[in-house]
Design an enzyme around this catalytic site. Structure first.
Site, mmCIF file in Angstrom:
data_model
loop_
_atom_site.group_PDB
_atom_site.id
_atom_site.type_symbol
_atom_site.label_atom_id
_atom_site.label_comp_id
_atom_site.label_asym_id
_atom_site.label_seq_id
_atom_site.Cartn_x
_atom_site.Cartn_y
_atom_site.Cartn_z
ATOM 1 N N GLU A 85 -2.618 -1.173 -0.067
ATOM 2 C CA GLU A 85 -1.457 -2.071 -0.134
ATOM 3 C C GLU A 85 -1.564 -2.989 -1.337
ATOM 4 O O GLU A 85 -0.585 -3.271 -2.026
ATOM 5 C CB GLU A 85 -1.363 -2.900 1.156
ATOM 6 C CG GLU A 85 -0.074 -3.726 1.278
ATOM 7 C CD GLU A 85 -0.176 -5.145 0.702
ATOM 8 O OE1 GLU A 85 0.857 -5.834 0.678
ATOM 9 O OE2 GLU A 85 -1.274 -5.558 0.266
ATOM 10 N N GLU A 86 -2.768 -3.467 -1.586
ATOM 11 C CA GLU A 86 -2.966 -4.491 -2.623
ATOM 12 C C GLU A 86 -2.712 -3.975 -4.040
ATOM 13 O O GLU A 86 -2.629 -4.756 -4.979
ATOM 14 C CB GLU A 86 -4.381 -5.081 -2.519
ATOM 15 C CG GLU A 86 -4.665 -5.846 -1.215
ATOM 16 C CD GLU A 86 -3.901 -7.164 -1.117
ATOM 17 O OE1 GLU A 86 -3.188 -7.518 -2.059
ATOM 18 O OE2 GLU A 86 -4.031 -7.823 -0.063
ATOM 19 N N ASP A 89 1.229 -8.743 8.274
ATOM 20 C CA ASP A 89 0.435 -9.141 7.114
ATOM 21 C C ASP A 89 0.383 -10.670 7.087
ATOM 22 O O ASP A 89 1.060 -11.331 7.871
ATOM 23 C CB ASP A 89 1.115 -8.603 5.838
ATOM 24 C CG ASP A 89 0.165 -8.490 4.640
ATOM 25 O OD1 ASP A 89 -0.905 -9.119 4.653
ATOM 26 O OD2 ASP A 89 0.533 -7.786 3.679
ATOM 27 N N HIS A 110 -2.099 -3.419 6.514
ATOM 28 C CA HIS A 110 -3.003 -2.824 5.532
ATOM 29 C C HIS A 110 -4.426 -3.278 5.782
ATOM 30 O O HIS A 110 -4.680 -4.428 6.143
ATOM 31 C CB HIS A 110 -2.539 -3.123 4.106
ATOM 32 C CG HIS A 110 -2.707 -4.525 3.614
ATOM 33 N ND1 HIS A 110 -3.877 -4.974 3.044
ATOM 34 C CD2 HIS A 110 -1.853 -5.579 3.566
ATOM 35 C CE1 HIS A 110 -3.712 -6.235 2.665
ATOM 36 N NE2 HIS A 110 -2.507 -6.636 2.978
ATOM 37 N N ASP A 113 -6.402 -11.628 4.488
ATOM 38 C CA ASP A 113 -5.384 -10.714 3.963
ATOM 39 C C ASP A 113 -6.049 -9.357 3.806
ATOM 40 O O ASP A 113 -6.745 -9.139 2.823
ATOM 41 C CB ASP A 113 -4.860 -11.259 2.615
ATOM 42 C CG ASP A 113 -3.855 -10.322 1.962
ATOM 43 O OD1 ASP A 113 -3.412 -9.380 2.619
ATOM 44 O OD2 ASP A 113 -3.533 -10.551 0.782
ATOM 45 N N HIS A 125 -5.776 -14.708 -1.131
ATOM 46 C CA HIS A 125 -6.484 -14.051 -2.244
ATOM 47 C C HIS A 125 -7.645 -14.884 -2.794
ATOM 48 O O HIS A 125 -8.080 -14.669 -3.927
ATOM 49 C CB HIS A 125 -5.525 -13.623 -3.370
ATOM 50 C CG HIS A 125 -4.706 -12.427 -2.979
ATOM 51 N ND1 HIS A 125 -3.836 -11.805 -3.834
ATOM 52 C CD2 HIS A 125 -4.633 -11.735 -1.819
ATOM 53 C CE1 HIS A 125 -3.261 -10.784 -3.217
ATOM 54 N NE2 HIS A 125 -3.725 -10.732 -1.985
HETATM 55 CO CO CO Z 1 -2.863 -9.483 -0.492
HETATM 56 ZN ZN ZN Z 2 -1.679 -8.512 2.474
#
Ligand code: CO
Ligand code: ZN
Length: 332
Positions: free
Chosen positions: A195-196, A218, A62, A165, A304
């Site tokens: 994706e998130e 990922d 992603h 990420d 994150h």
């Molecule tokens: Co993420």
């Molecule tokens: Zn991710």
């Protein structure tokens, strides 16, 4: 790897606003693939032809990142916001964010809150330095999305930055595309959107491609920092081969194939059980009548946050693993 990672992690691209990061990724790898397509959702699909005897493989990374979406602008020019994906209070307090147009701001919270545990995102705000609503609305509108401002840094063979990420995963796919020589299988490299916010881009692209096997790339968490949540994955101990996370139980044959290929080339690898979270494989494996799927994960600390950390060797070995998988027969 460093230059590529710098370019990818510093390019704007929260979920639903992937135009810029998509353009950068396309520019990086279009010369190395046979076909490129952008679908309705905005997924970037790069196709590399195999020798006609292999499997149809979908590799998915992603390209979106988490963000802060403006919900309200007050009389004094302060912006209230909500989350796009996994934005947490702790990772955001007094950090710096940047909008698509380059406007920067500090994220802070209502000072009257005495207990840090009482701070919620709806009691926080972004300060872009505007003195009133009018000045603020010249620069930012309701619905605009900011991301953590985080130039890439390197320390002791490790990279620190925002959006590792999953720009680290995007870097792995781009490097794999470039290093593939004798591709046995038909490879669809998909840089997915959204994706998130729930694996949305992977869902539609997997349906369209209808692959024989799906591989998500990922980041994953680690358990190697002081008093971390218990987890067997460590930074620098090799790419992780996923067994399970909150979105998927990987197909045992795909998992075993990954282990076999890692042993063929004698790279370090680790086995990942992530007790939370999810990745594109979660959407791919439930497509149509089901698609055997697995995931190669890049160990990442502080996921994150604005300062996610990955290890250079894990990235390099991840590329080797993906290349080896694609250059060999896939038996399922
Ligand atoms: Co993420
Ligand atoms: Zn991710």
């Amino acid at each position: 790897m460093k230059d590529l990672l710098k370019k990818l992690t510093e390019t704007y691209g929260p979920s639903g606003n992937e135009e810029e990061i998509r353009r950068v990724i396309e520019e990086e790898m279009h010369e190395y693939v046979d076909e490129i397509d952008i679908d309705v959702m905005g997924n970037l699909i790069a196709y590399k032809k195999g020798n006609g005897q292999g499997k149809k493989v979908m590799l998915s990374a992603h390209m979106d990142q988490i963000g802060l979406i403006v919900t309200h602008i007050d009389d004094n020019g302060f912006l209230r916001f909500s989350n796009v994906g996994g934005i947490s209070v702790l990772n955001t307090i007094n950090g710096r964010v940047i909008f698509k147009n380059g406007i920067m701001g500090t994220v802070s919270y209502e000072e009257e809150i005495e207990n840090i545990k009482d701070i919620k995102l709806n009691r926080m705000y972004i300060d872009i330095g505007a003195s009133d609503r009018e000045e603020a609305t010249e620069k930012v509108s309701i619905g605009d999305v900011a991301v953590y401002y985080s130039p890439l840094a390197e320390s002791n063979g490790r990279y620190i930055g925002g959006a590792m990420d999953n720009r680290a995963g995007c870097a792995l796919l781009i490097k794999t595309i470039k290093e593939l020589k004798d591709c046995k299988n038909d490879a669809y490299f998909v840089f997915t959107v959204q994706e998130e916010v729930g694996l949305r881009g992977a869902k539609t692209s997997a349906y369209a491609i209808n692959p024989d096997v799906g591989i998500a790339v990922d980041v994953t968490s680690t358990g190697d920092t002081p008093k971390a949540r218990t987890m067997a994955v460590k930074l620098g101990a090799g790419p992780a081969i996923k067994v399970k996370d909150g979105s998927v139980i990987c197909h045992p044959k795909v998992k075993d194939l990954m282990i076999d290929r890692a042993e063929d080339i004698d790279i370090p690898y680790q086995i990942e059980v992530l007790e939370w979270g999810g990745t594109d494989a979660g959407a791919i494996h439930l497509t149509r009548e089901g698609i055997p799927s697995g995931a190669v994960s890049i160990p990442c600390r502080y996921v994150h946050s604005a300062n996610e950390m990955v290890d250079e060797k894990d990235l390099e070995n991840g590329v080797k693993l993906l290349v080896k998988i694609l250059e060999n027969e896939i038996e399922l």
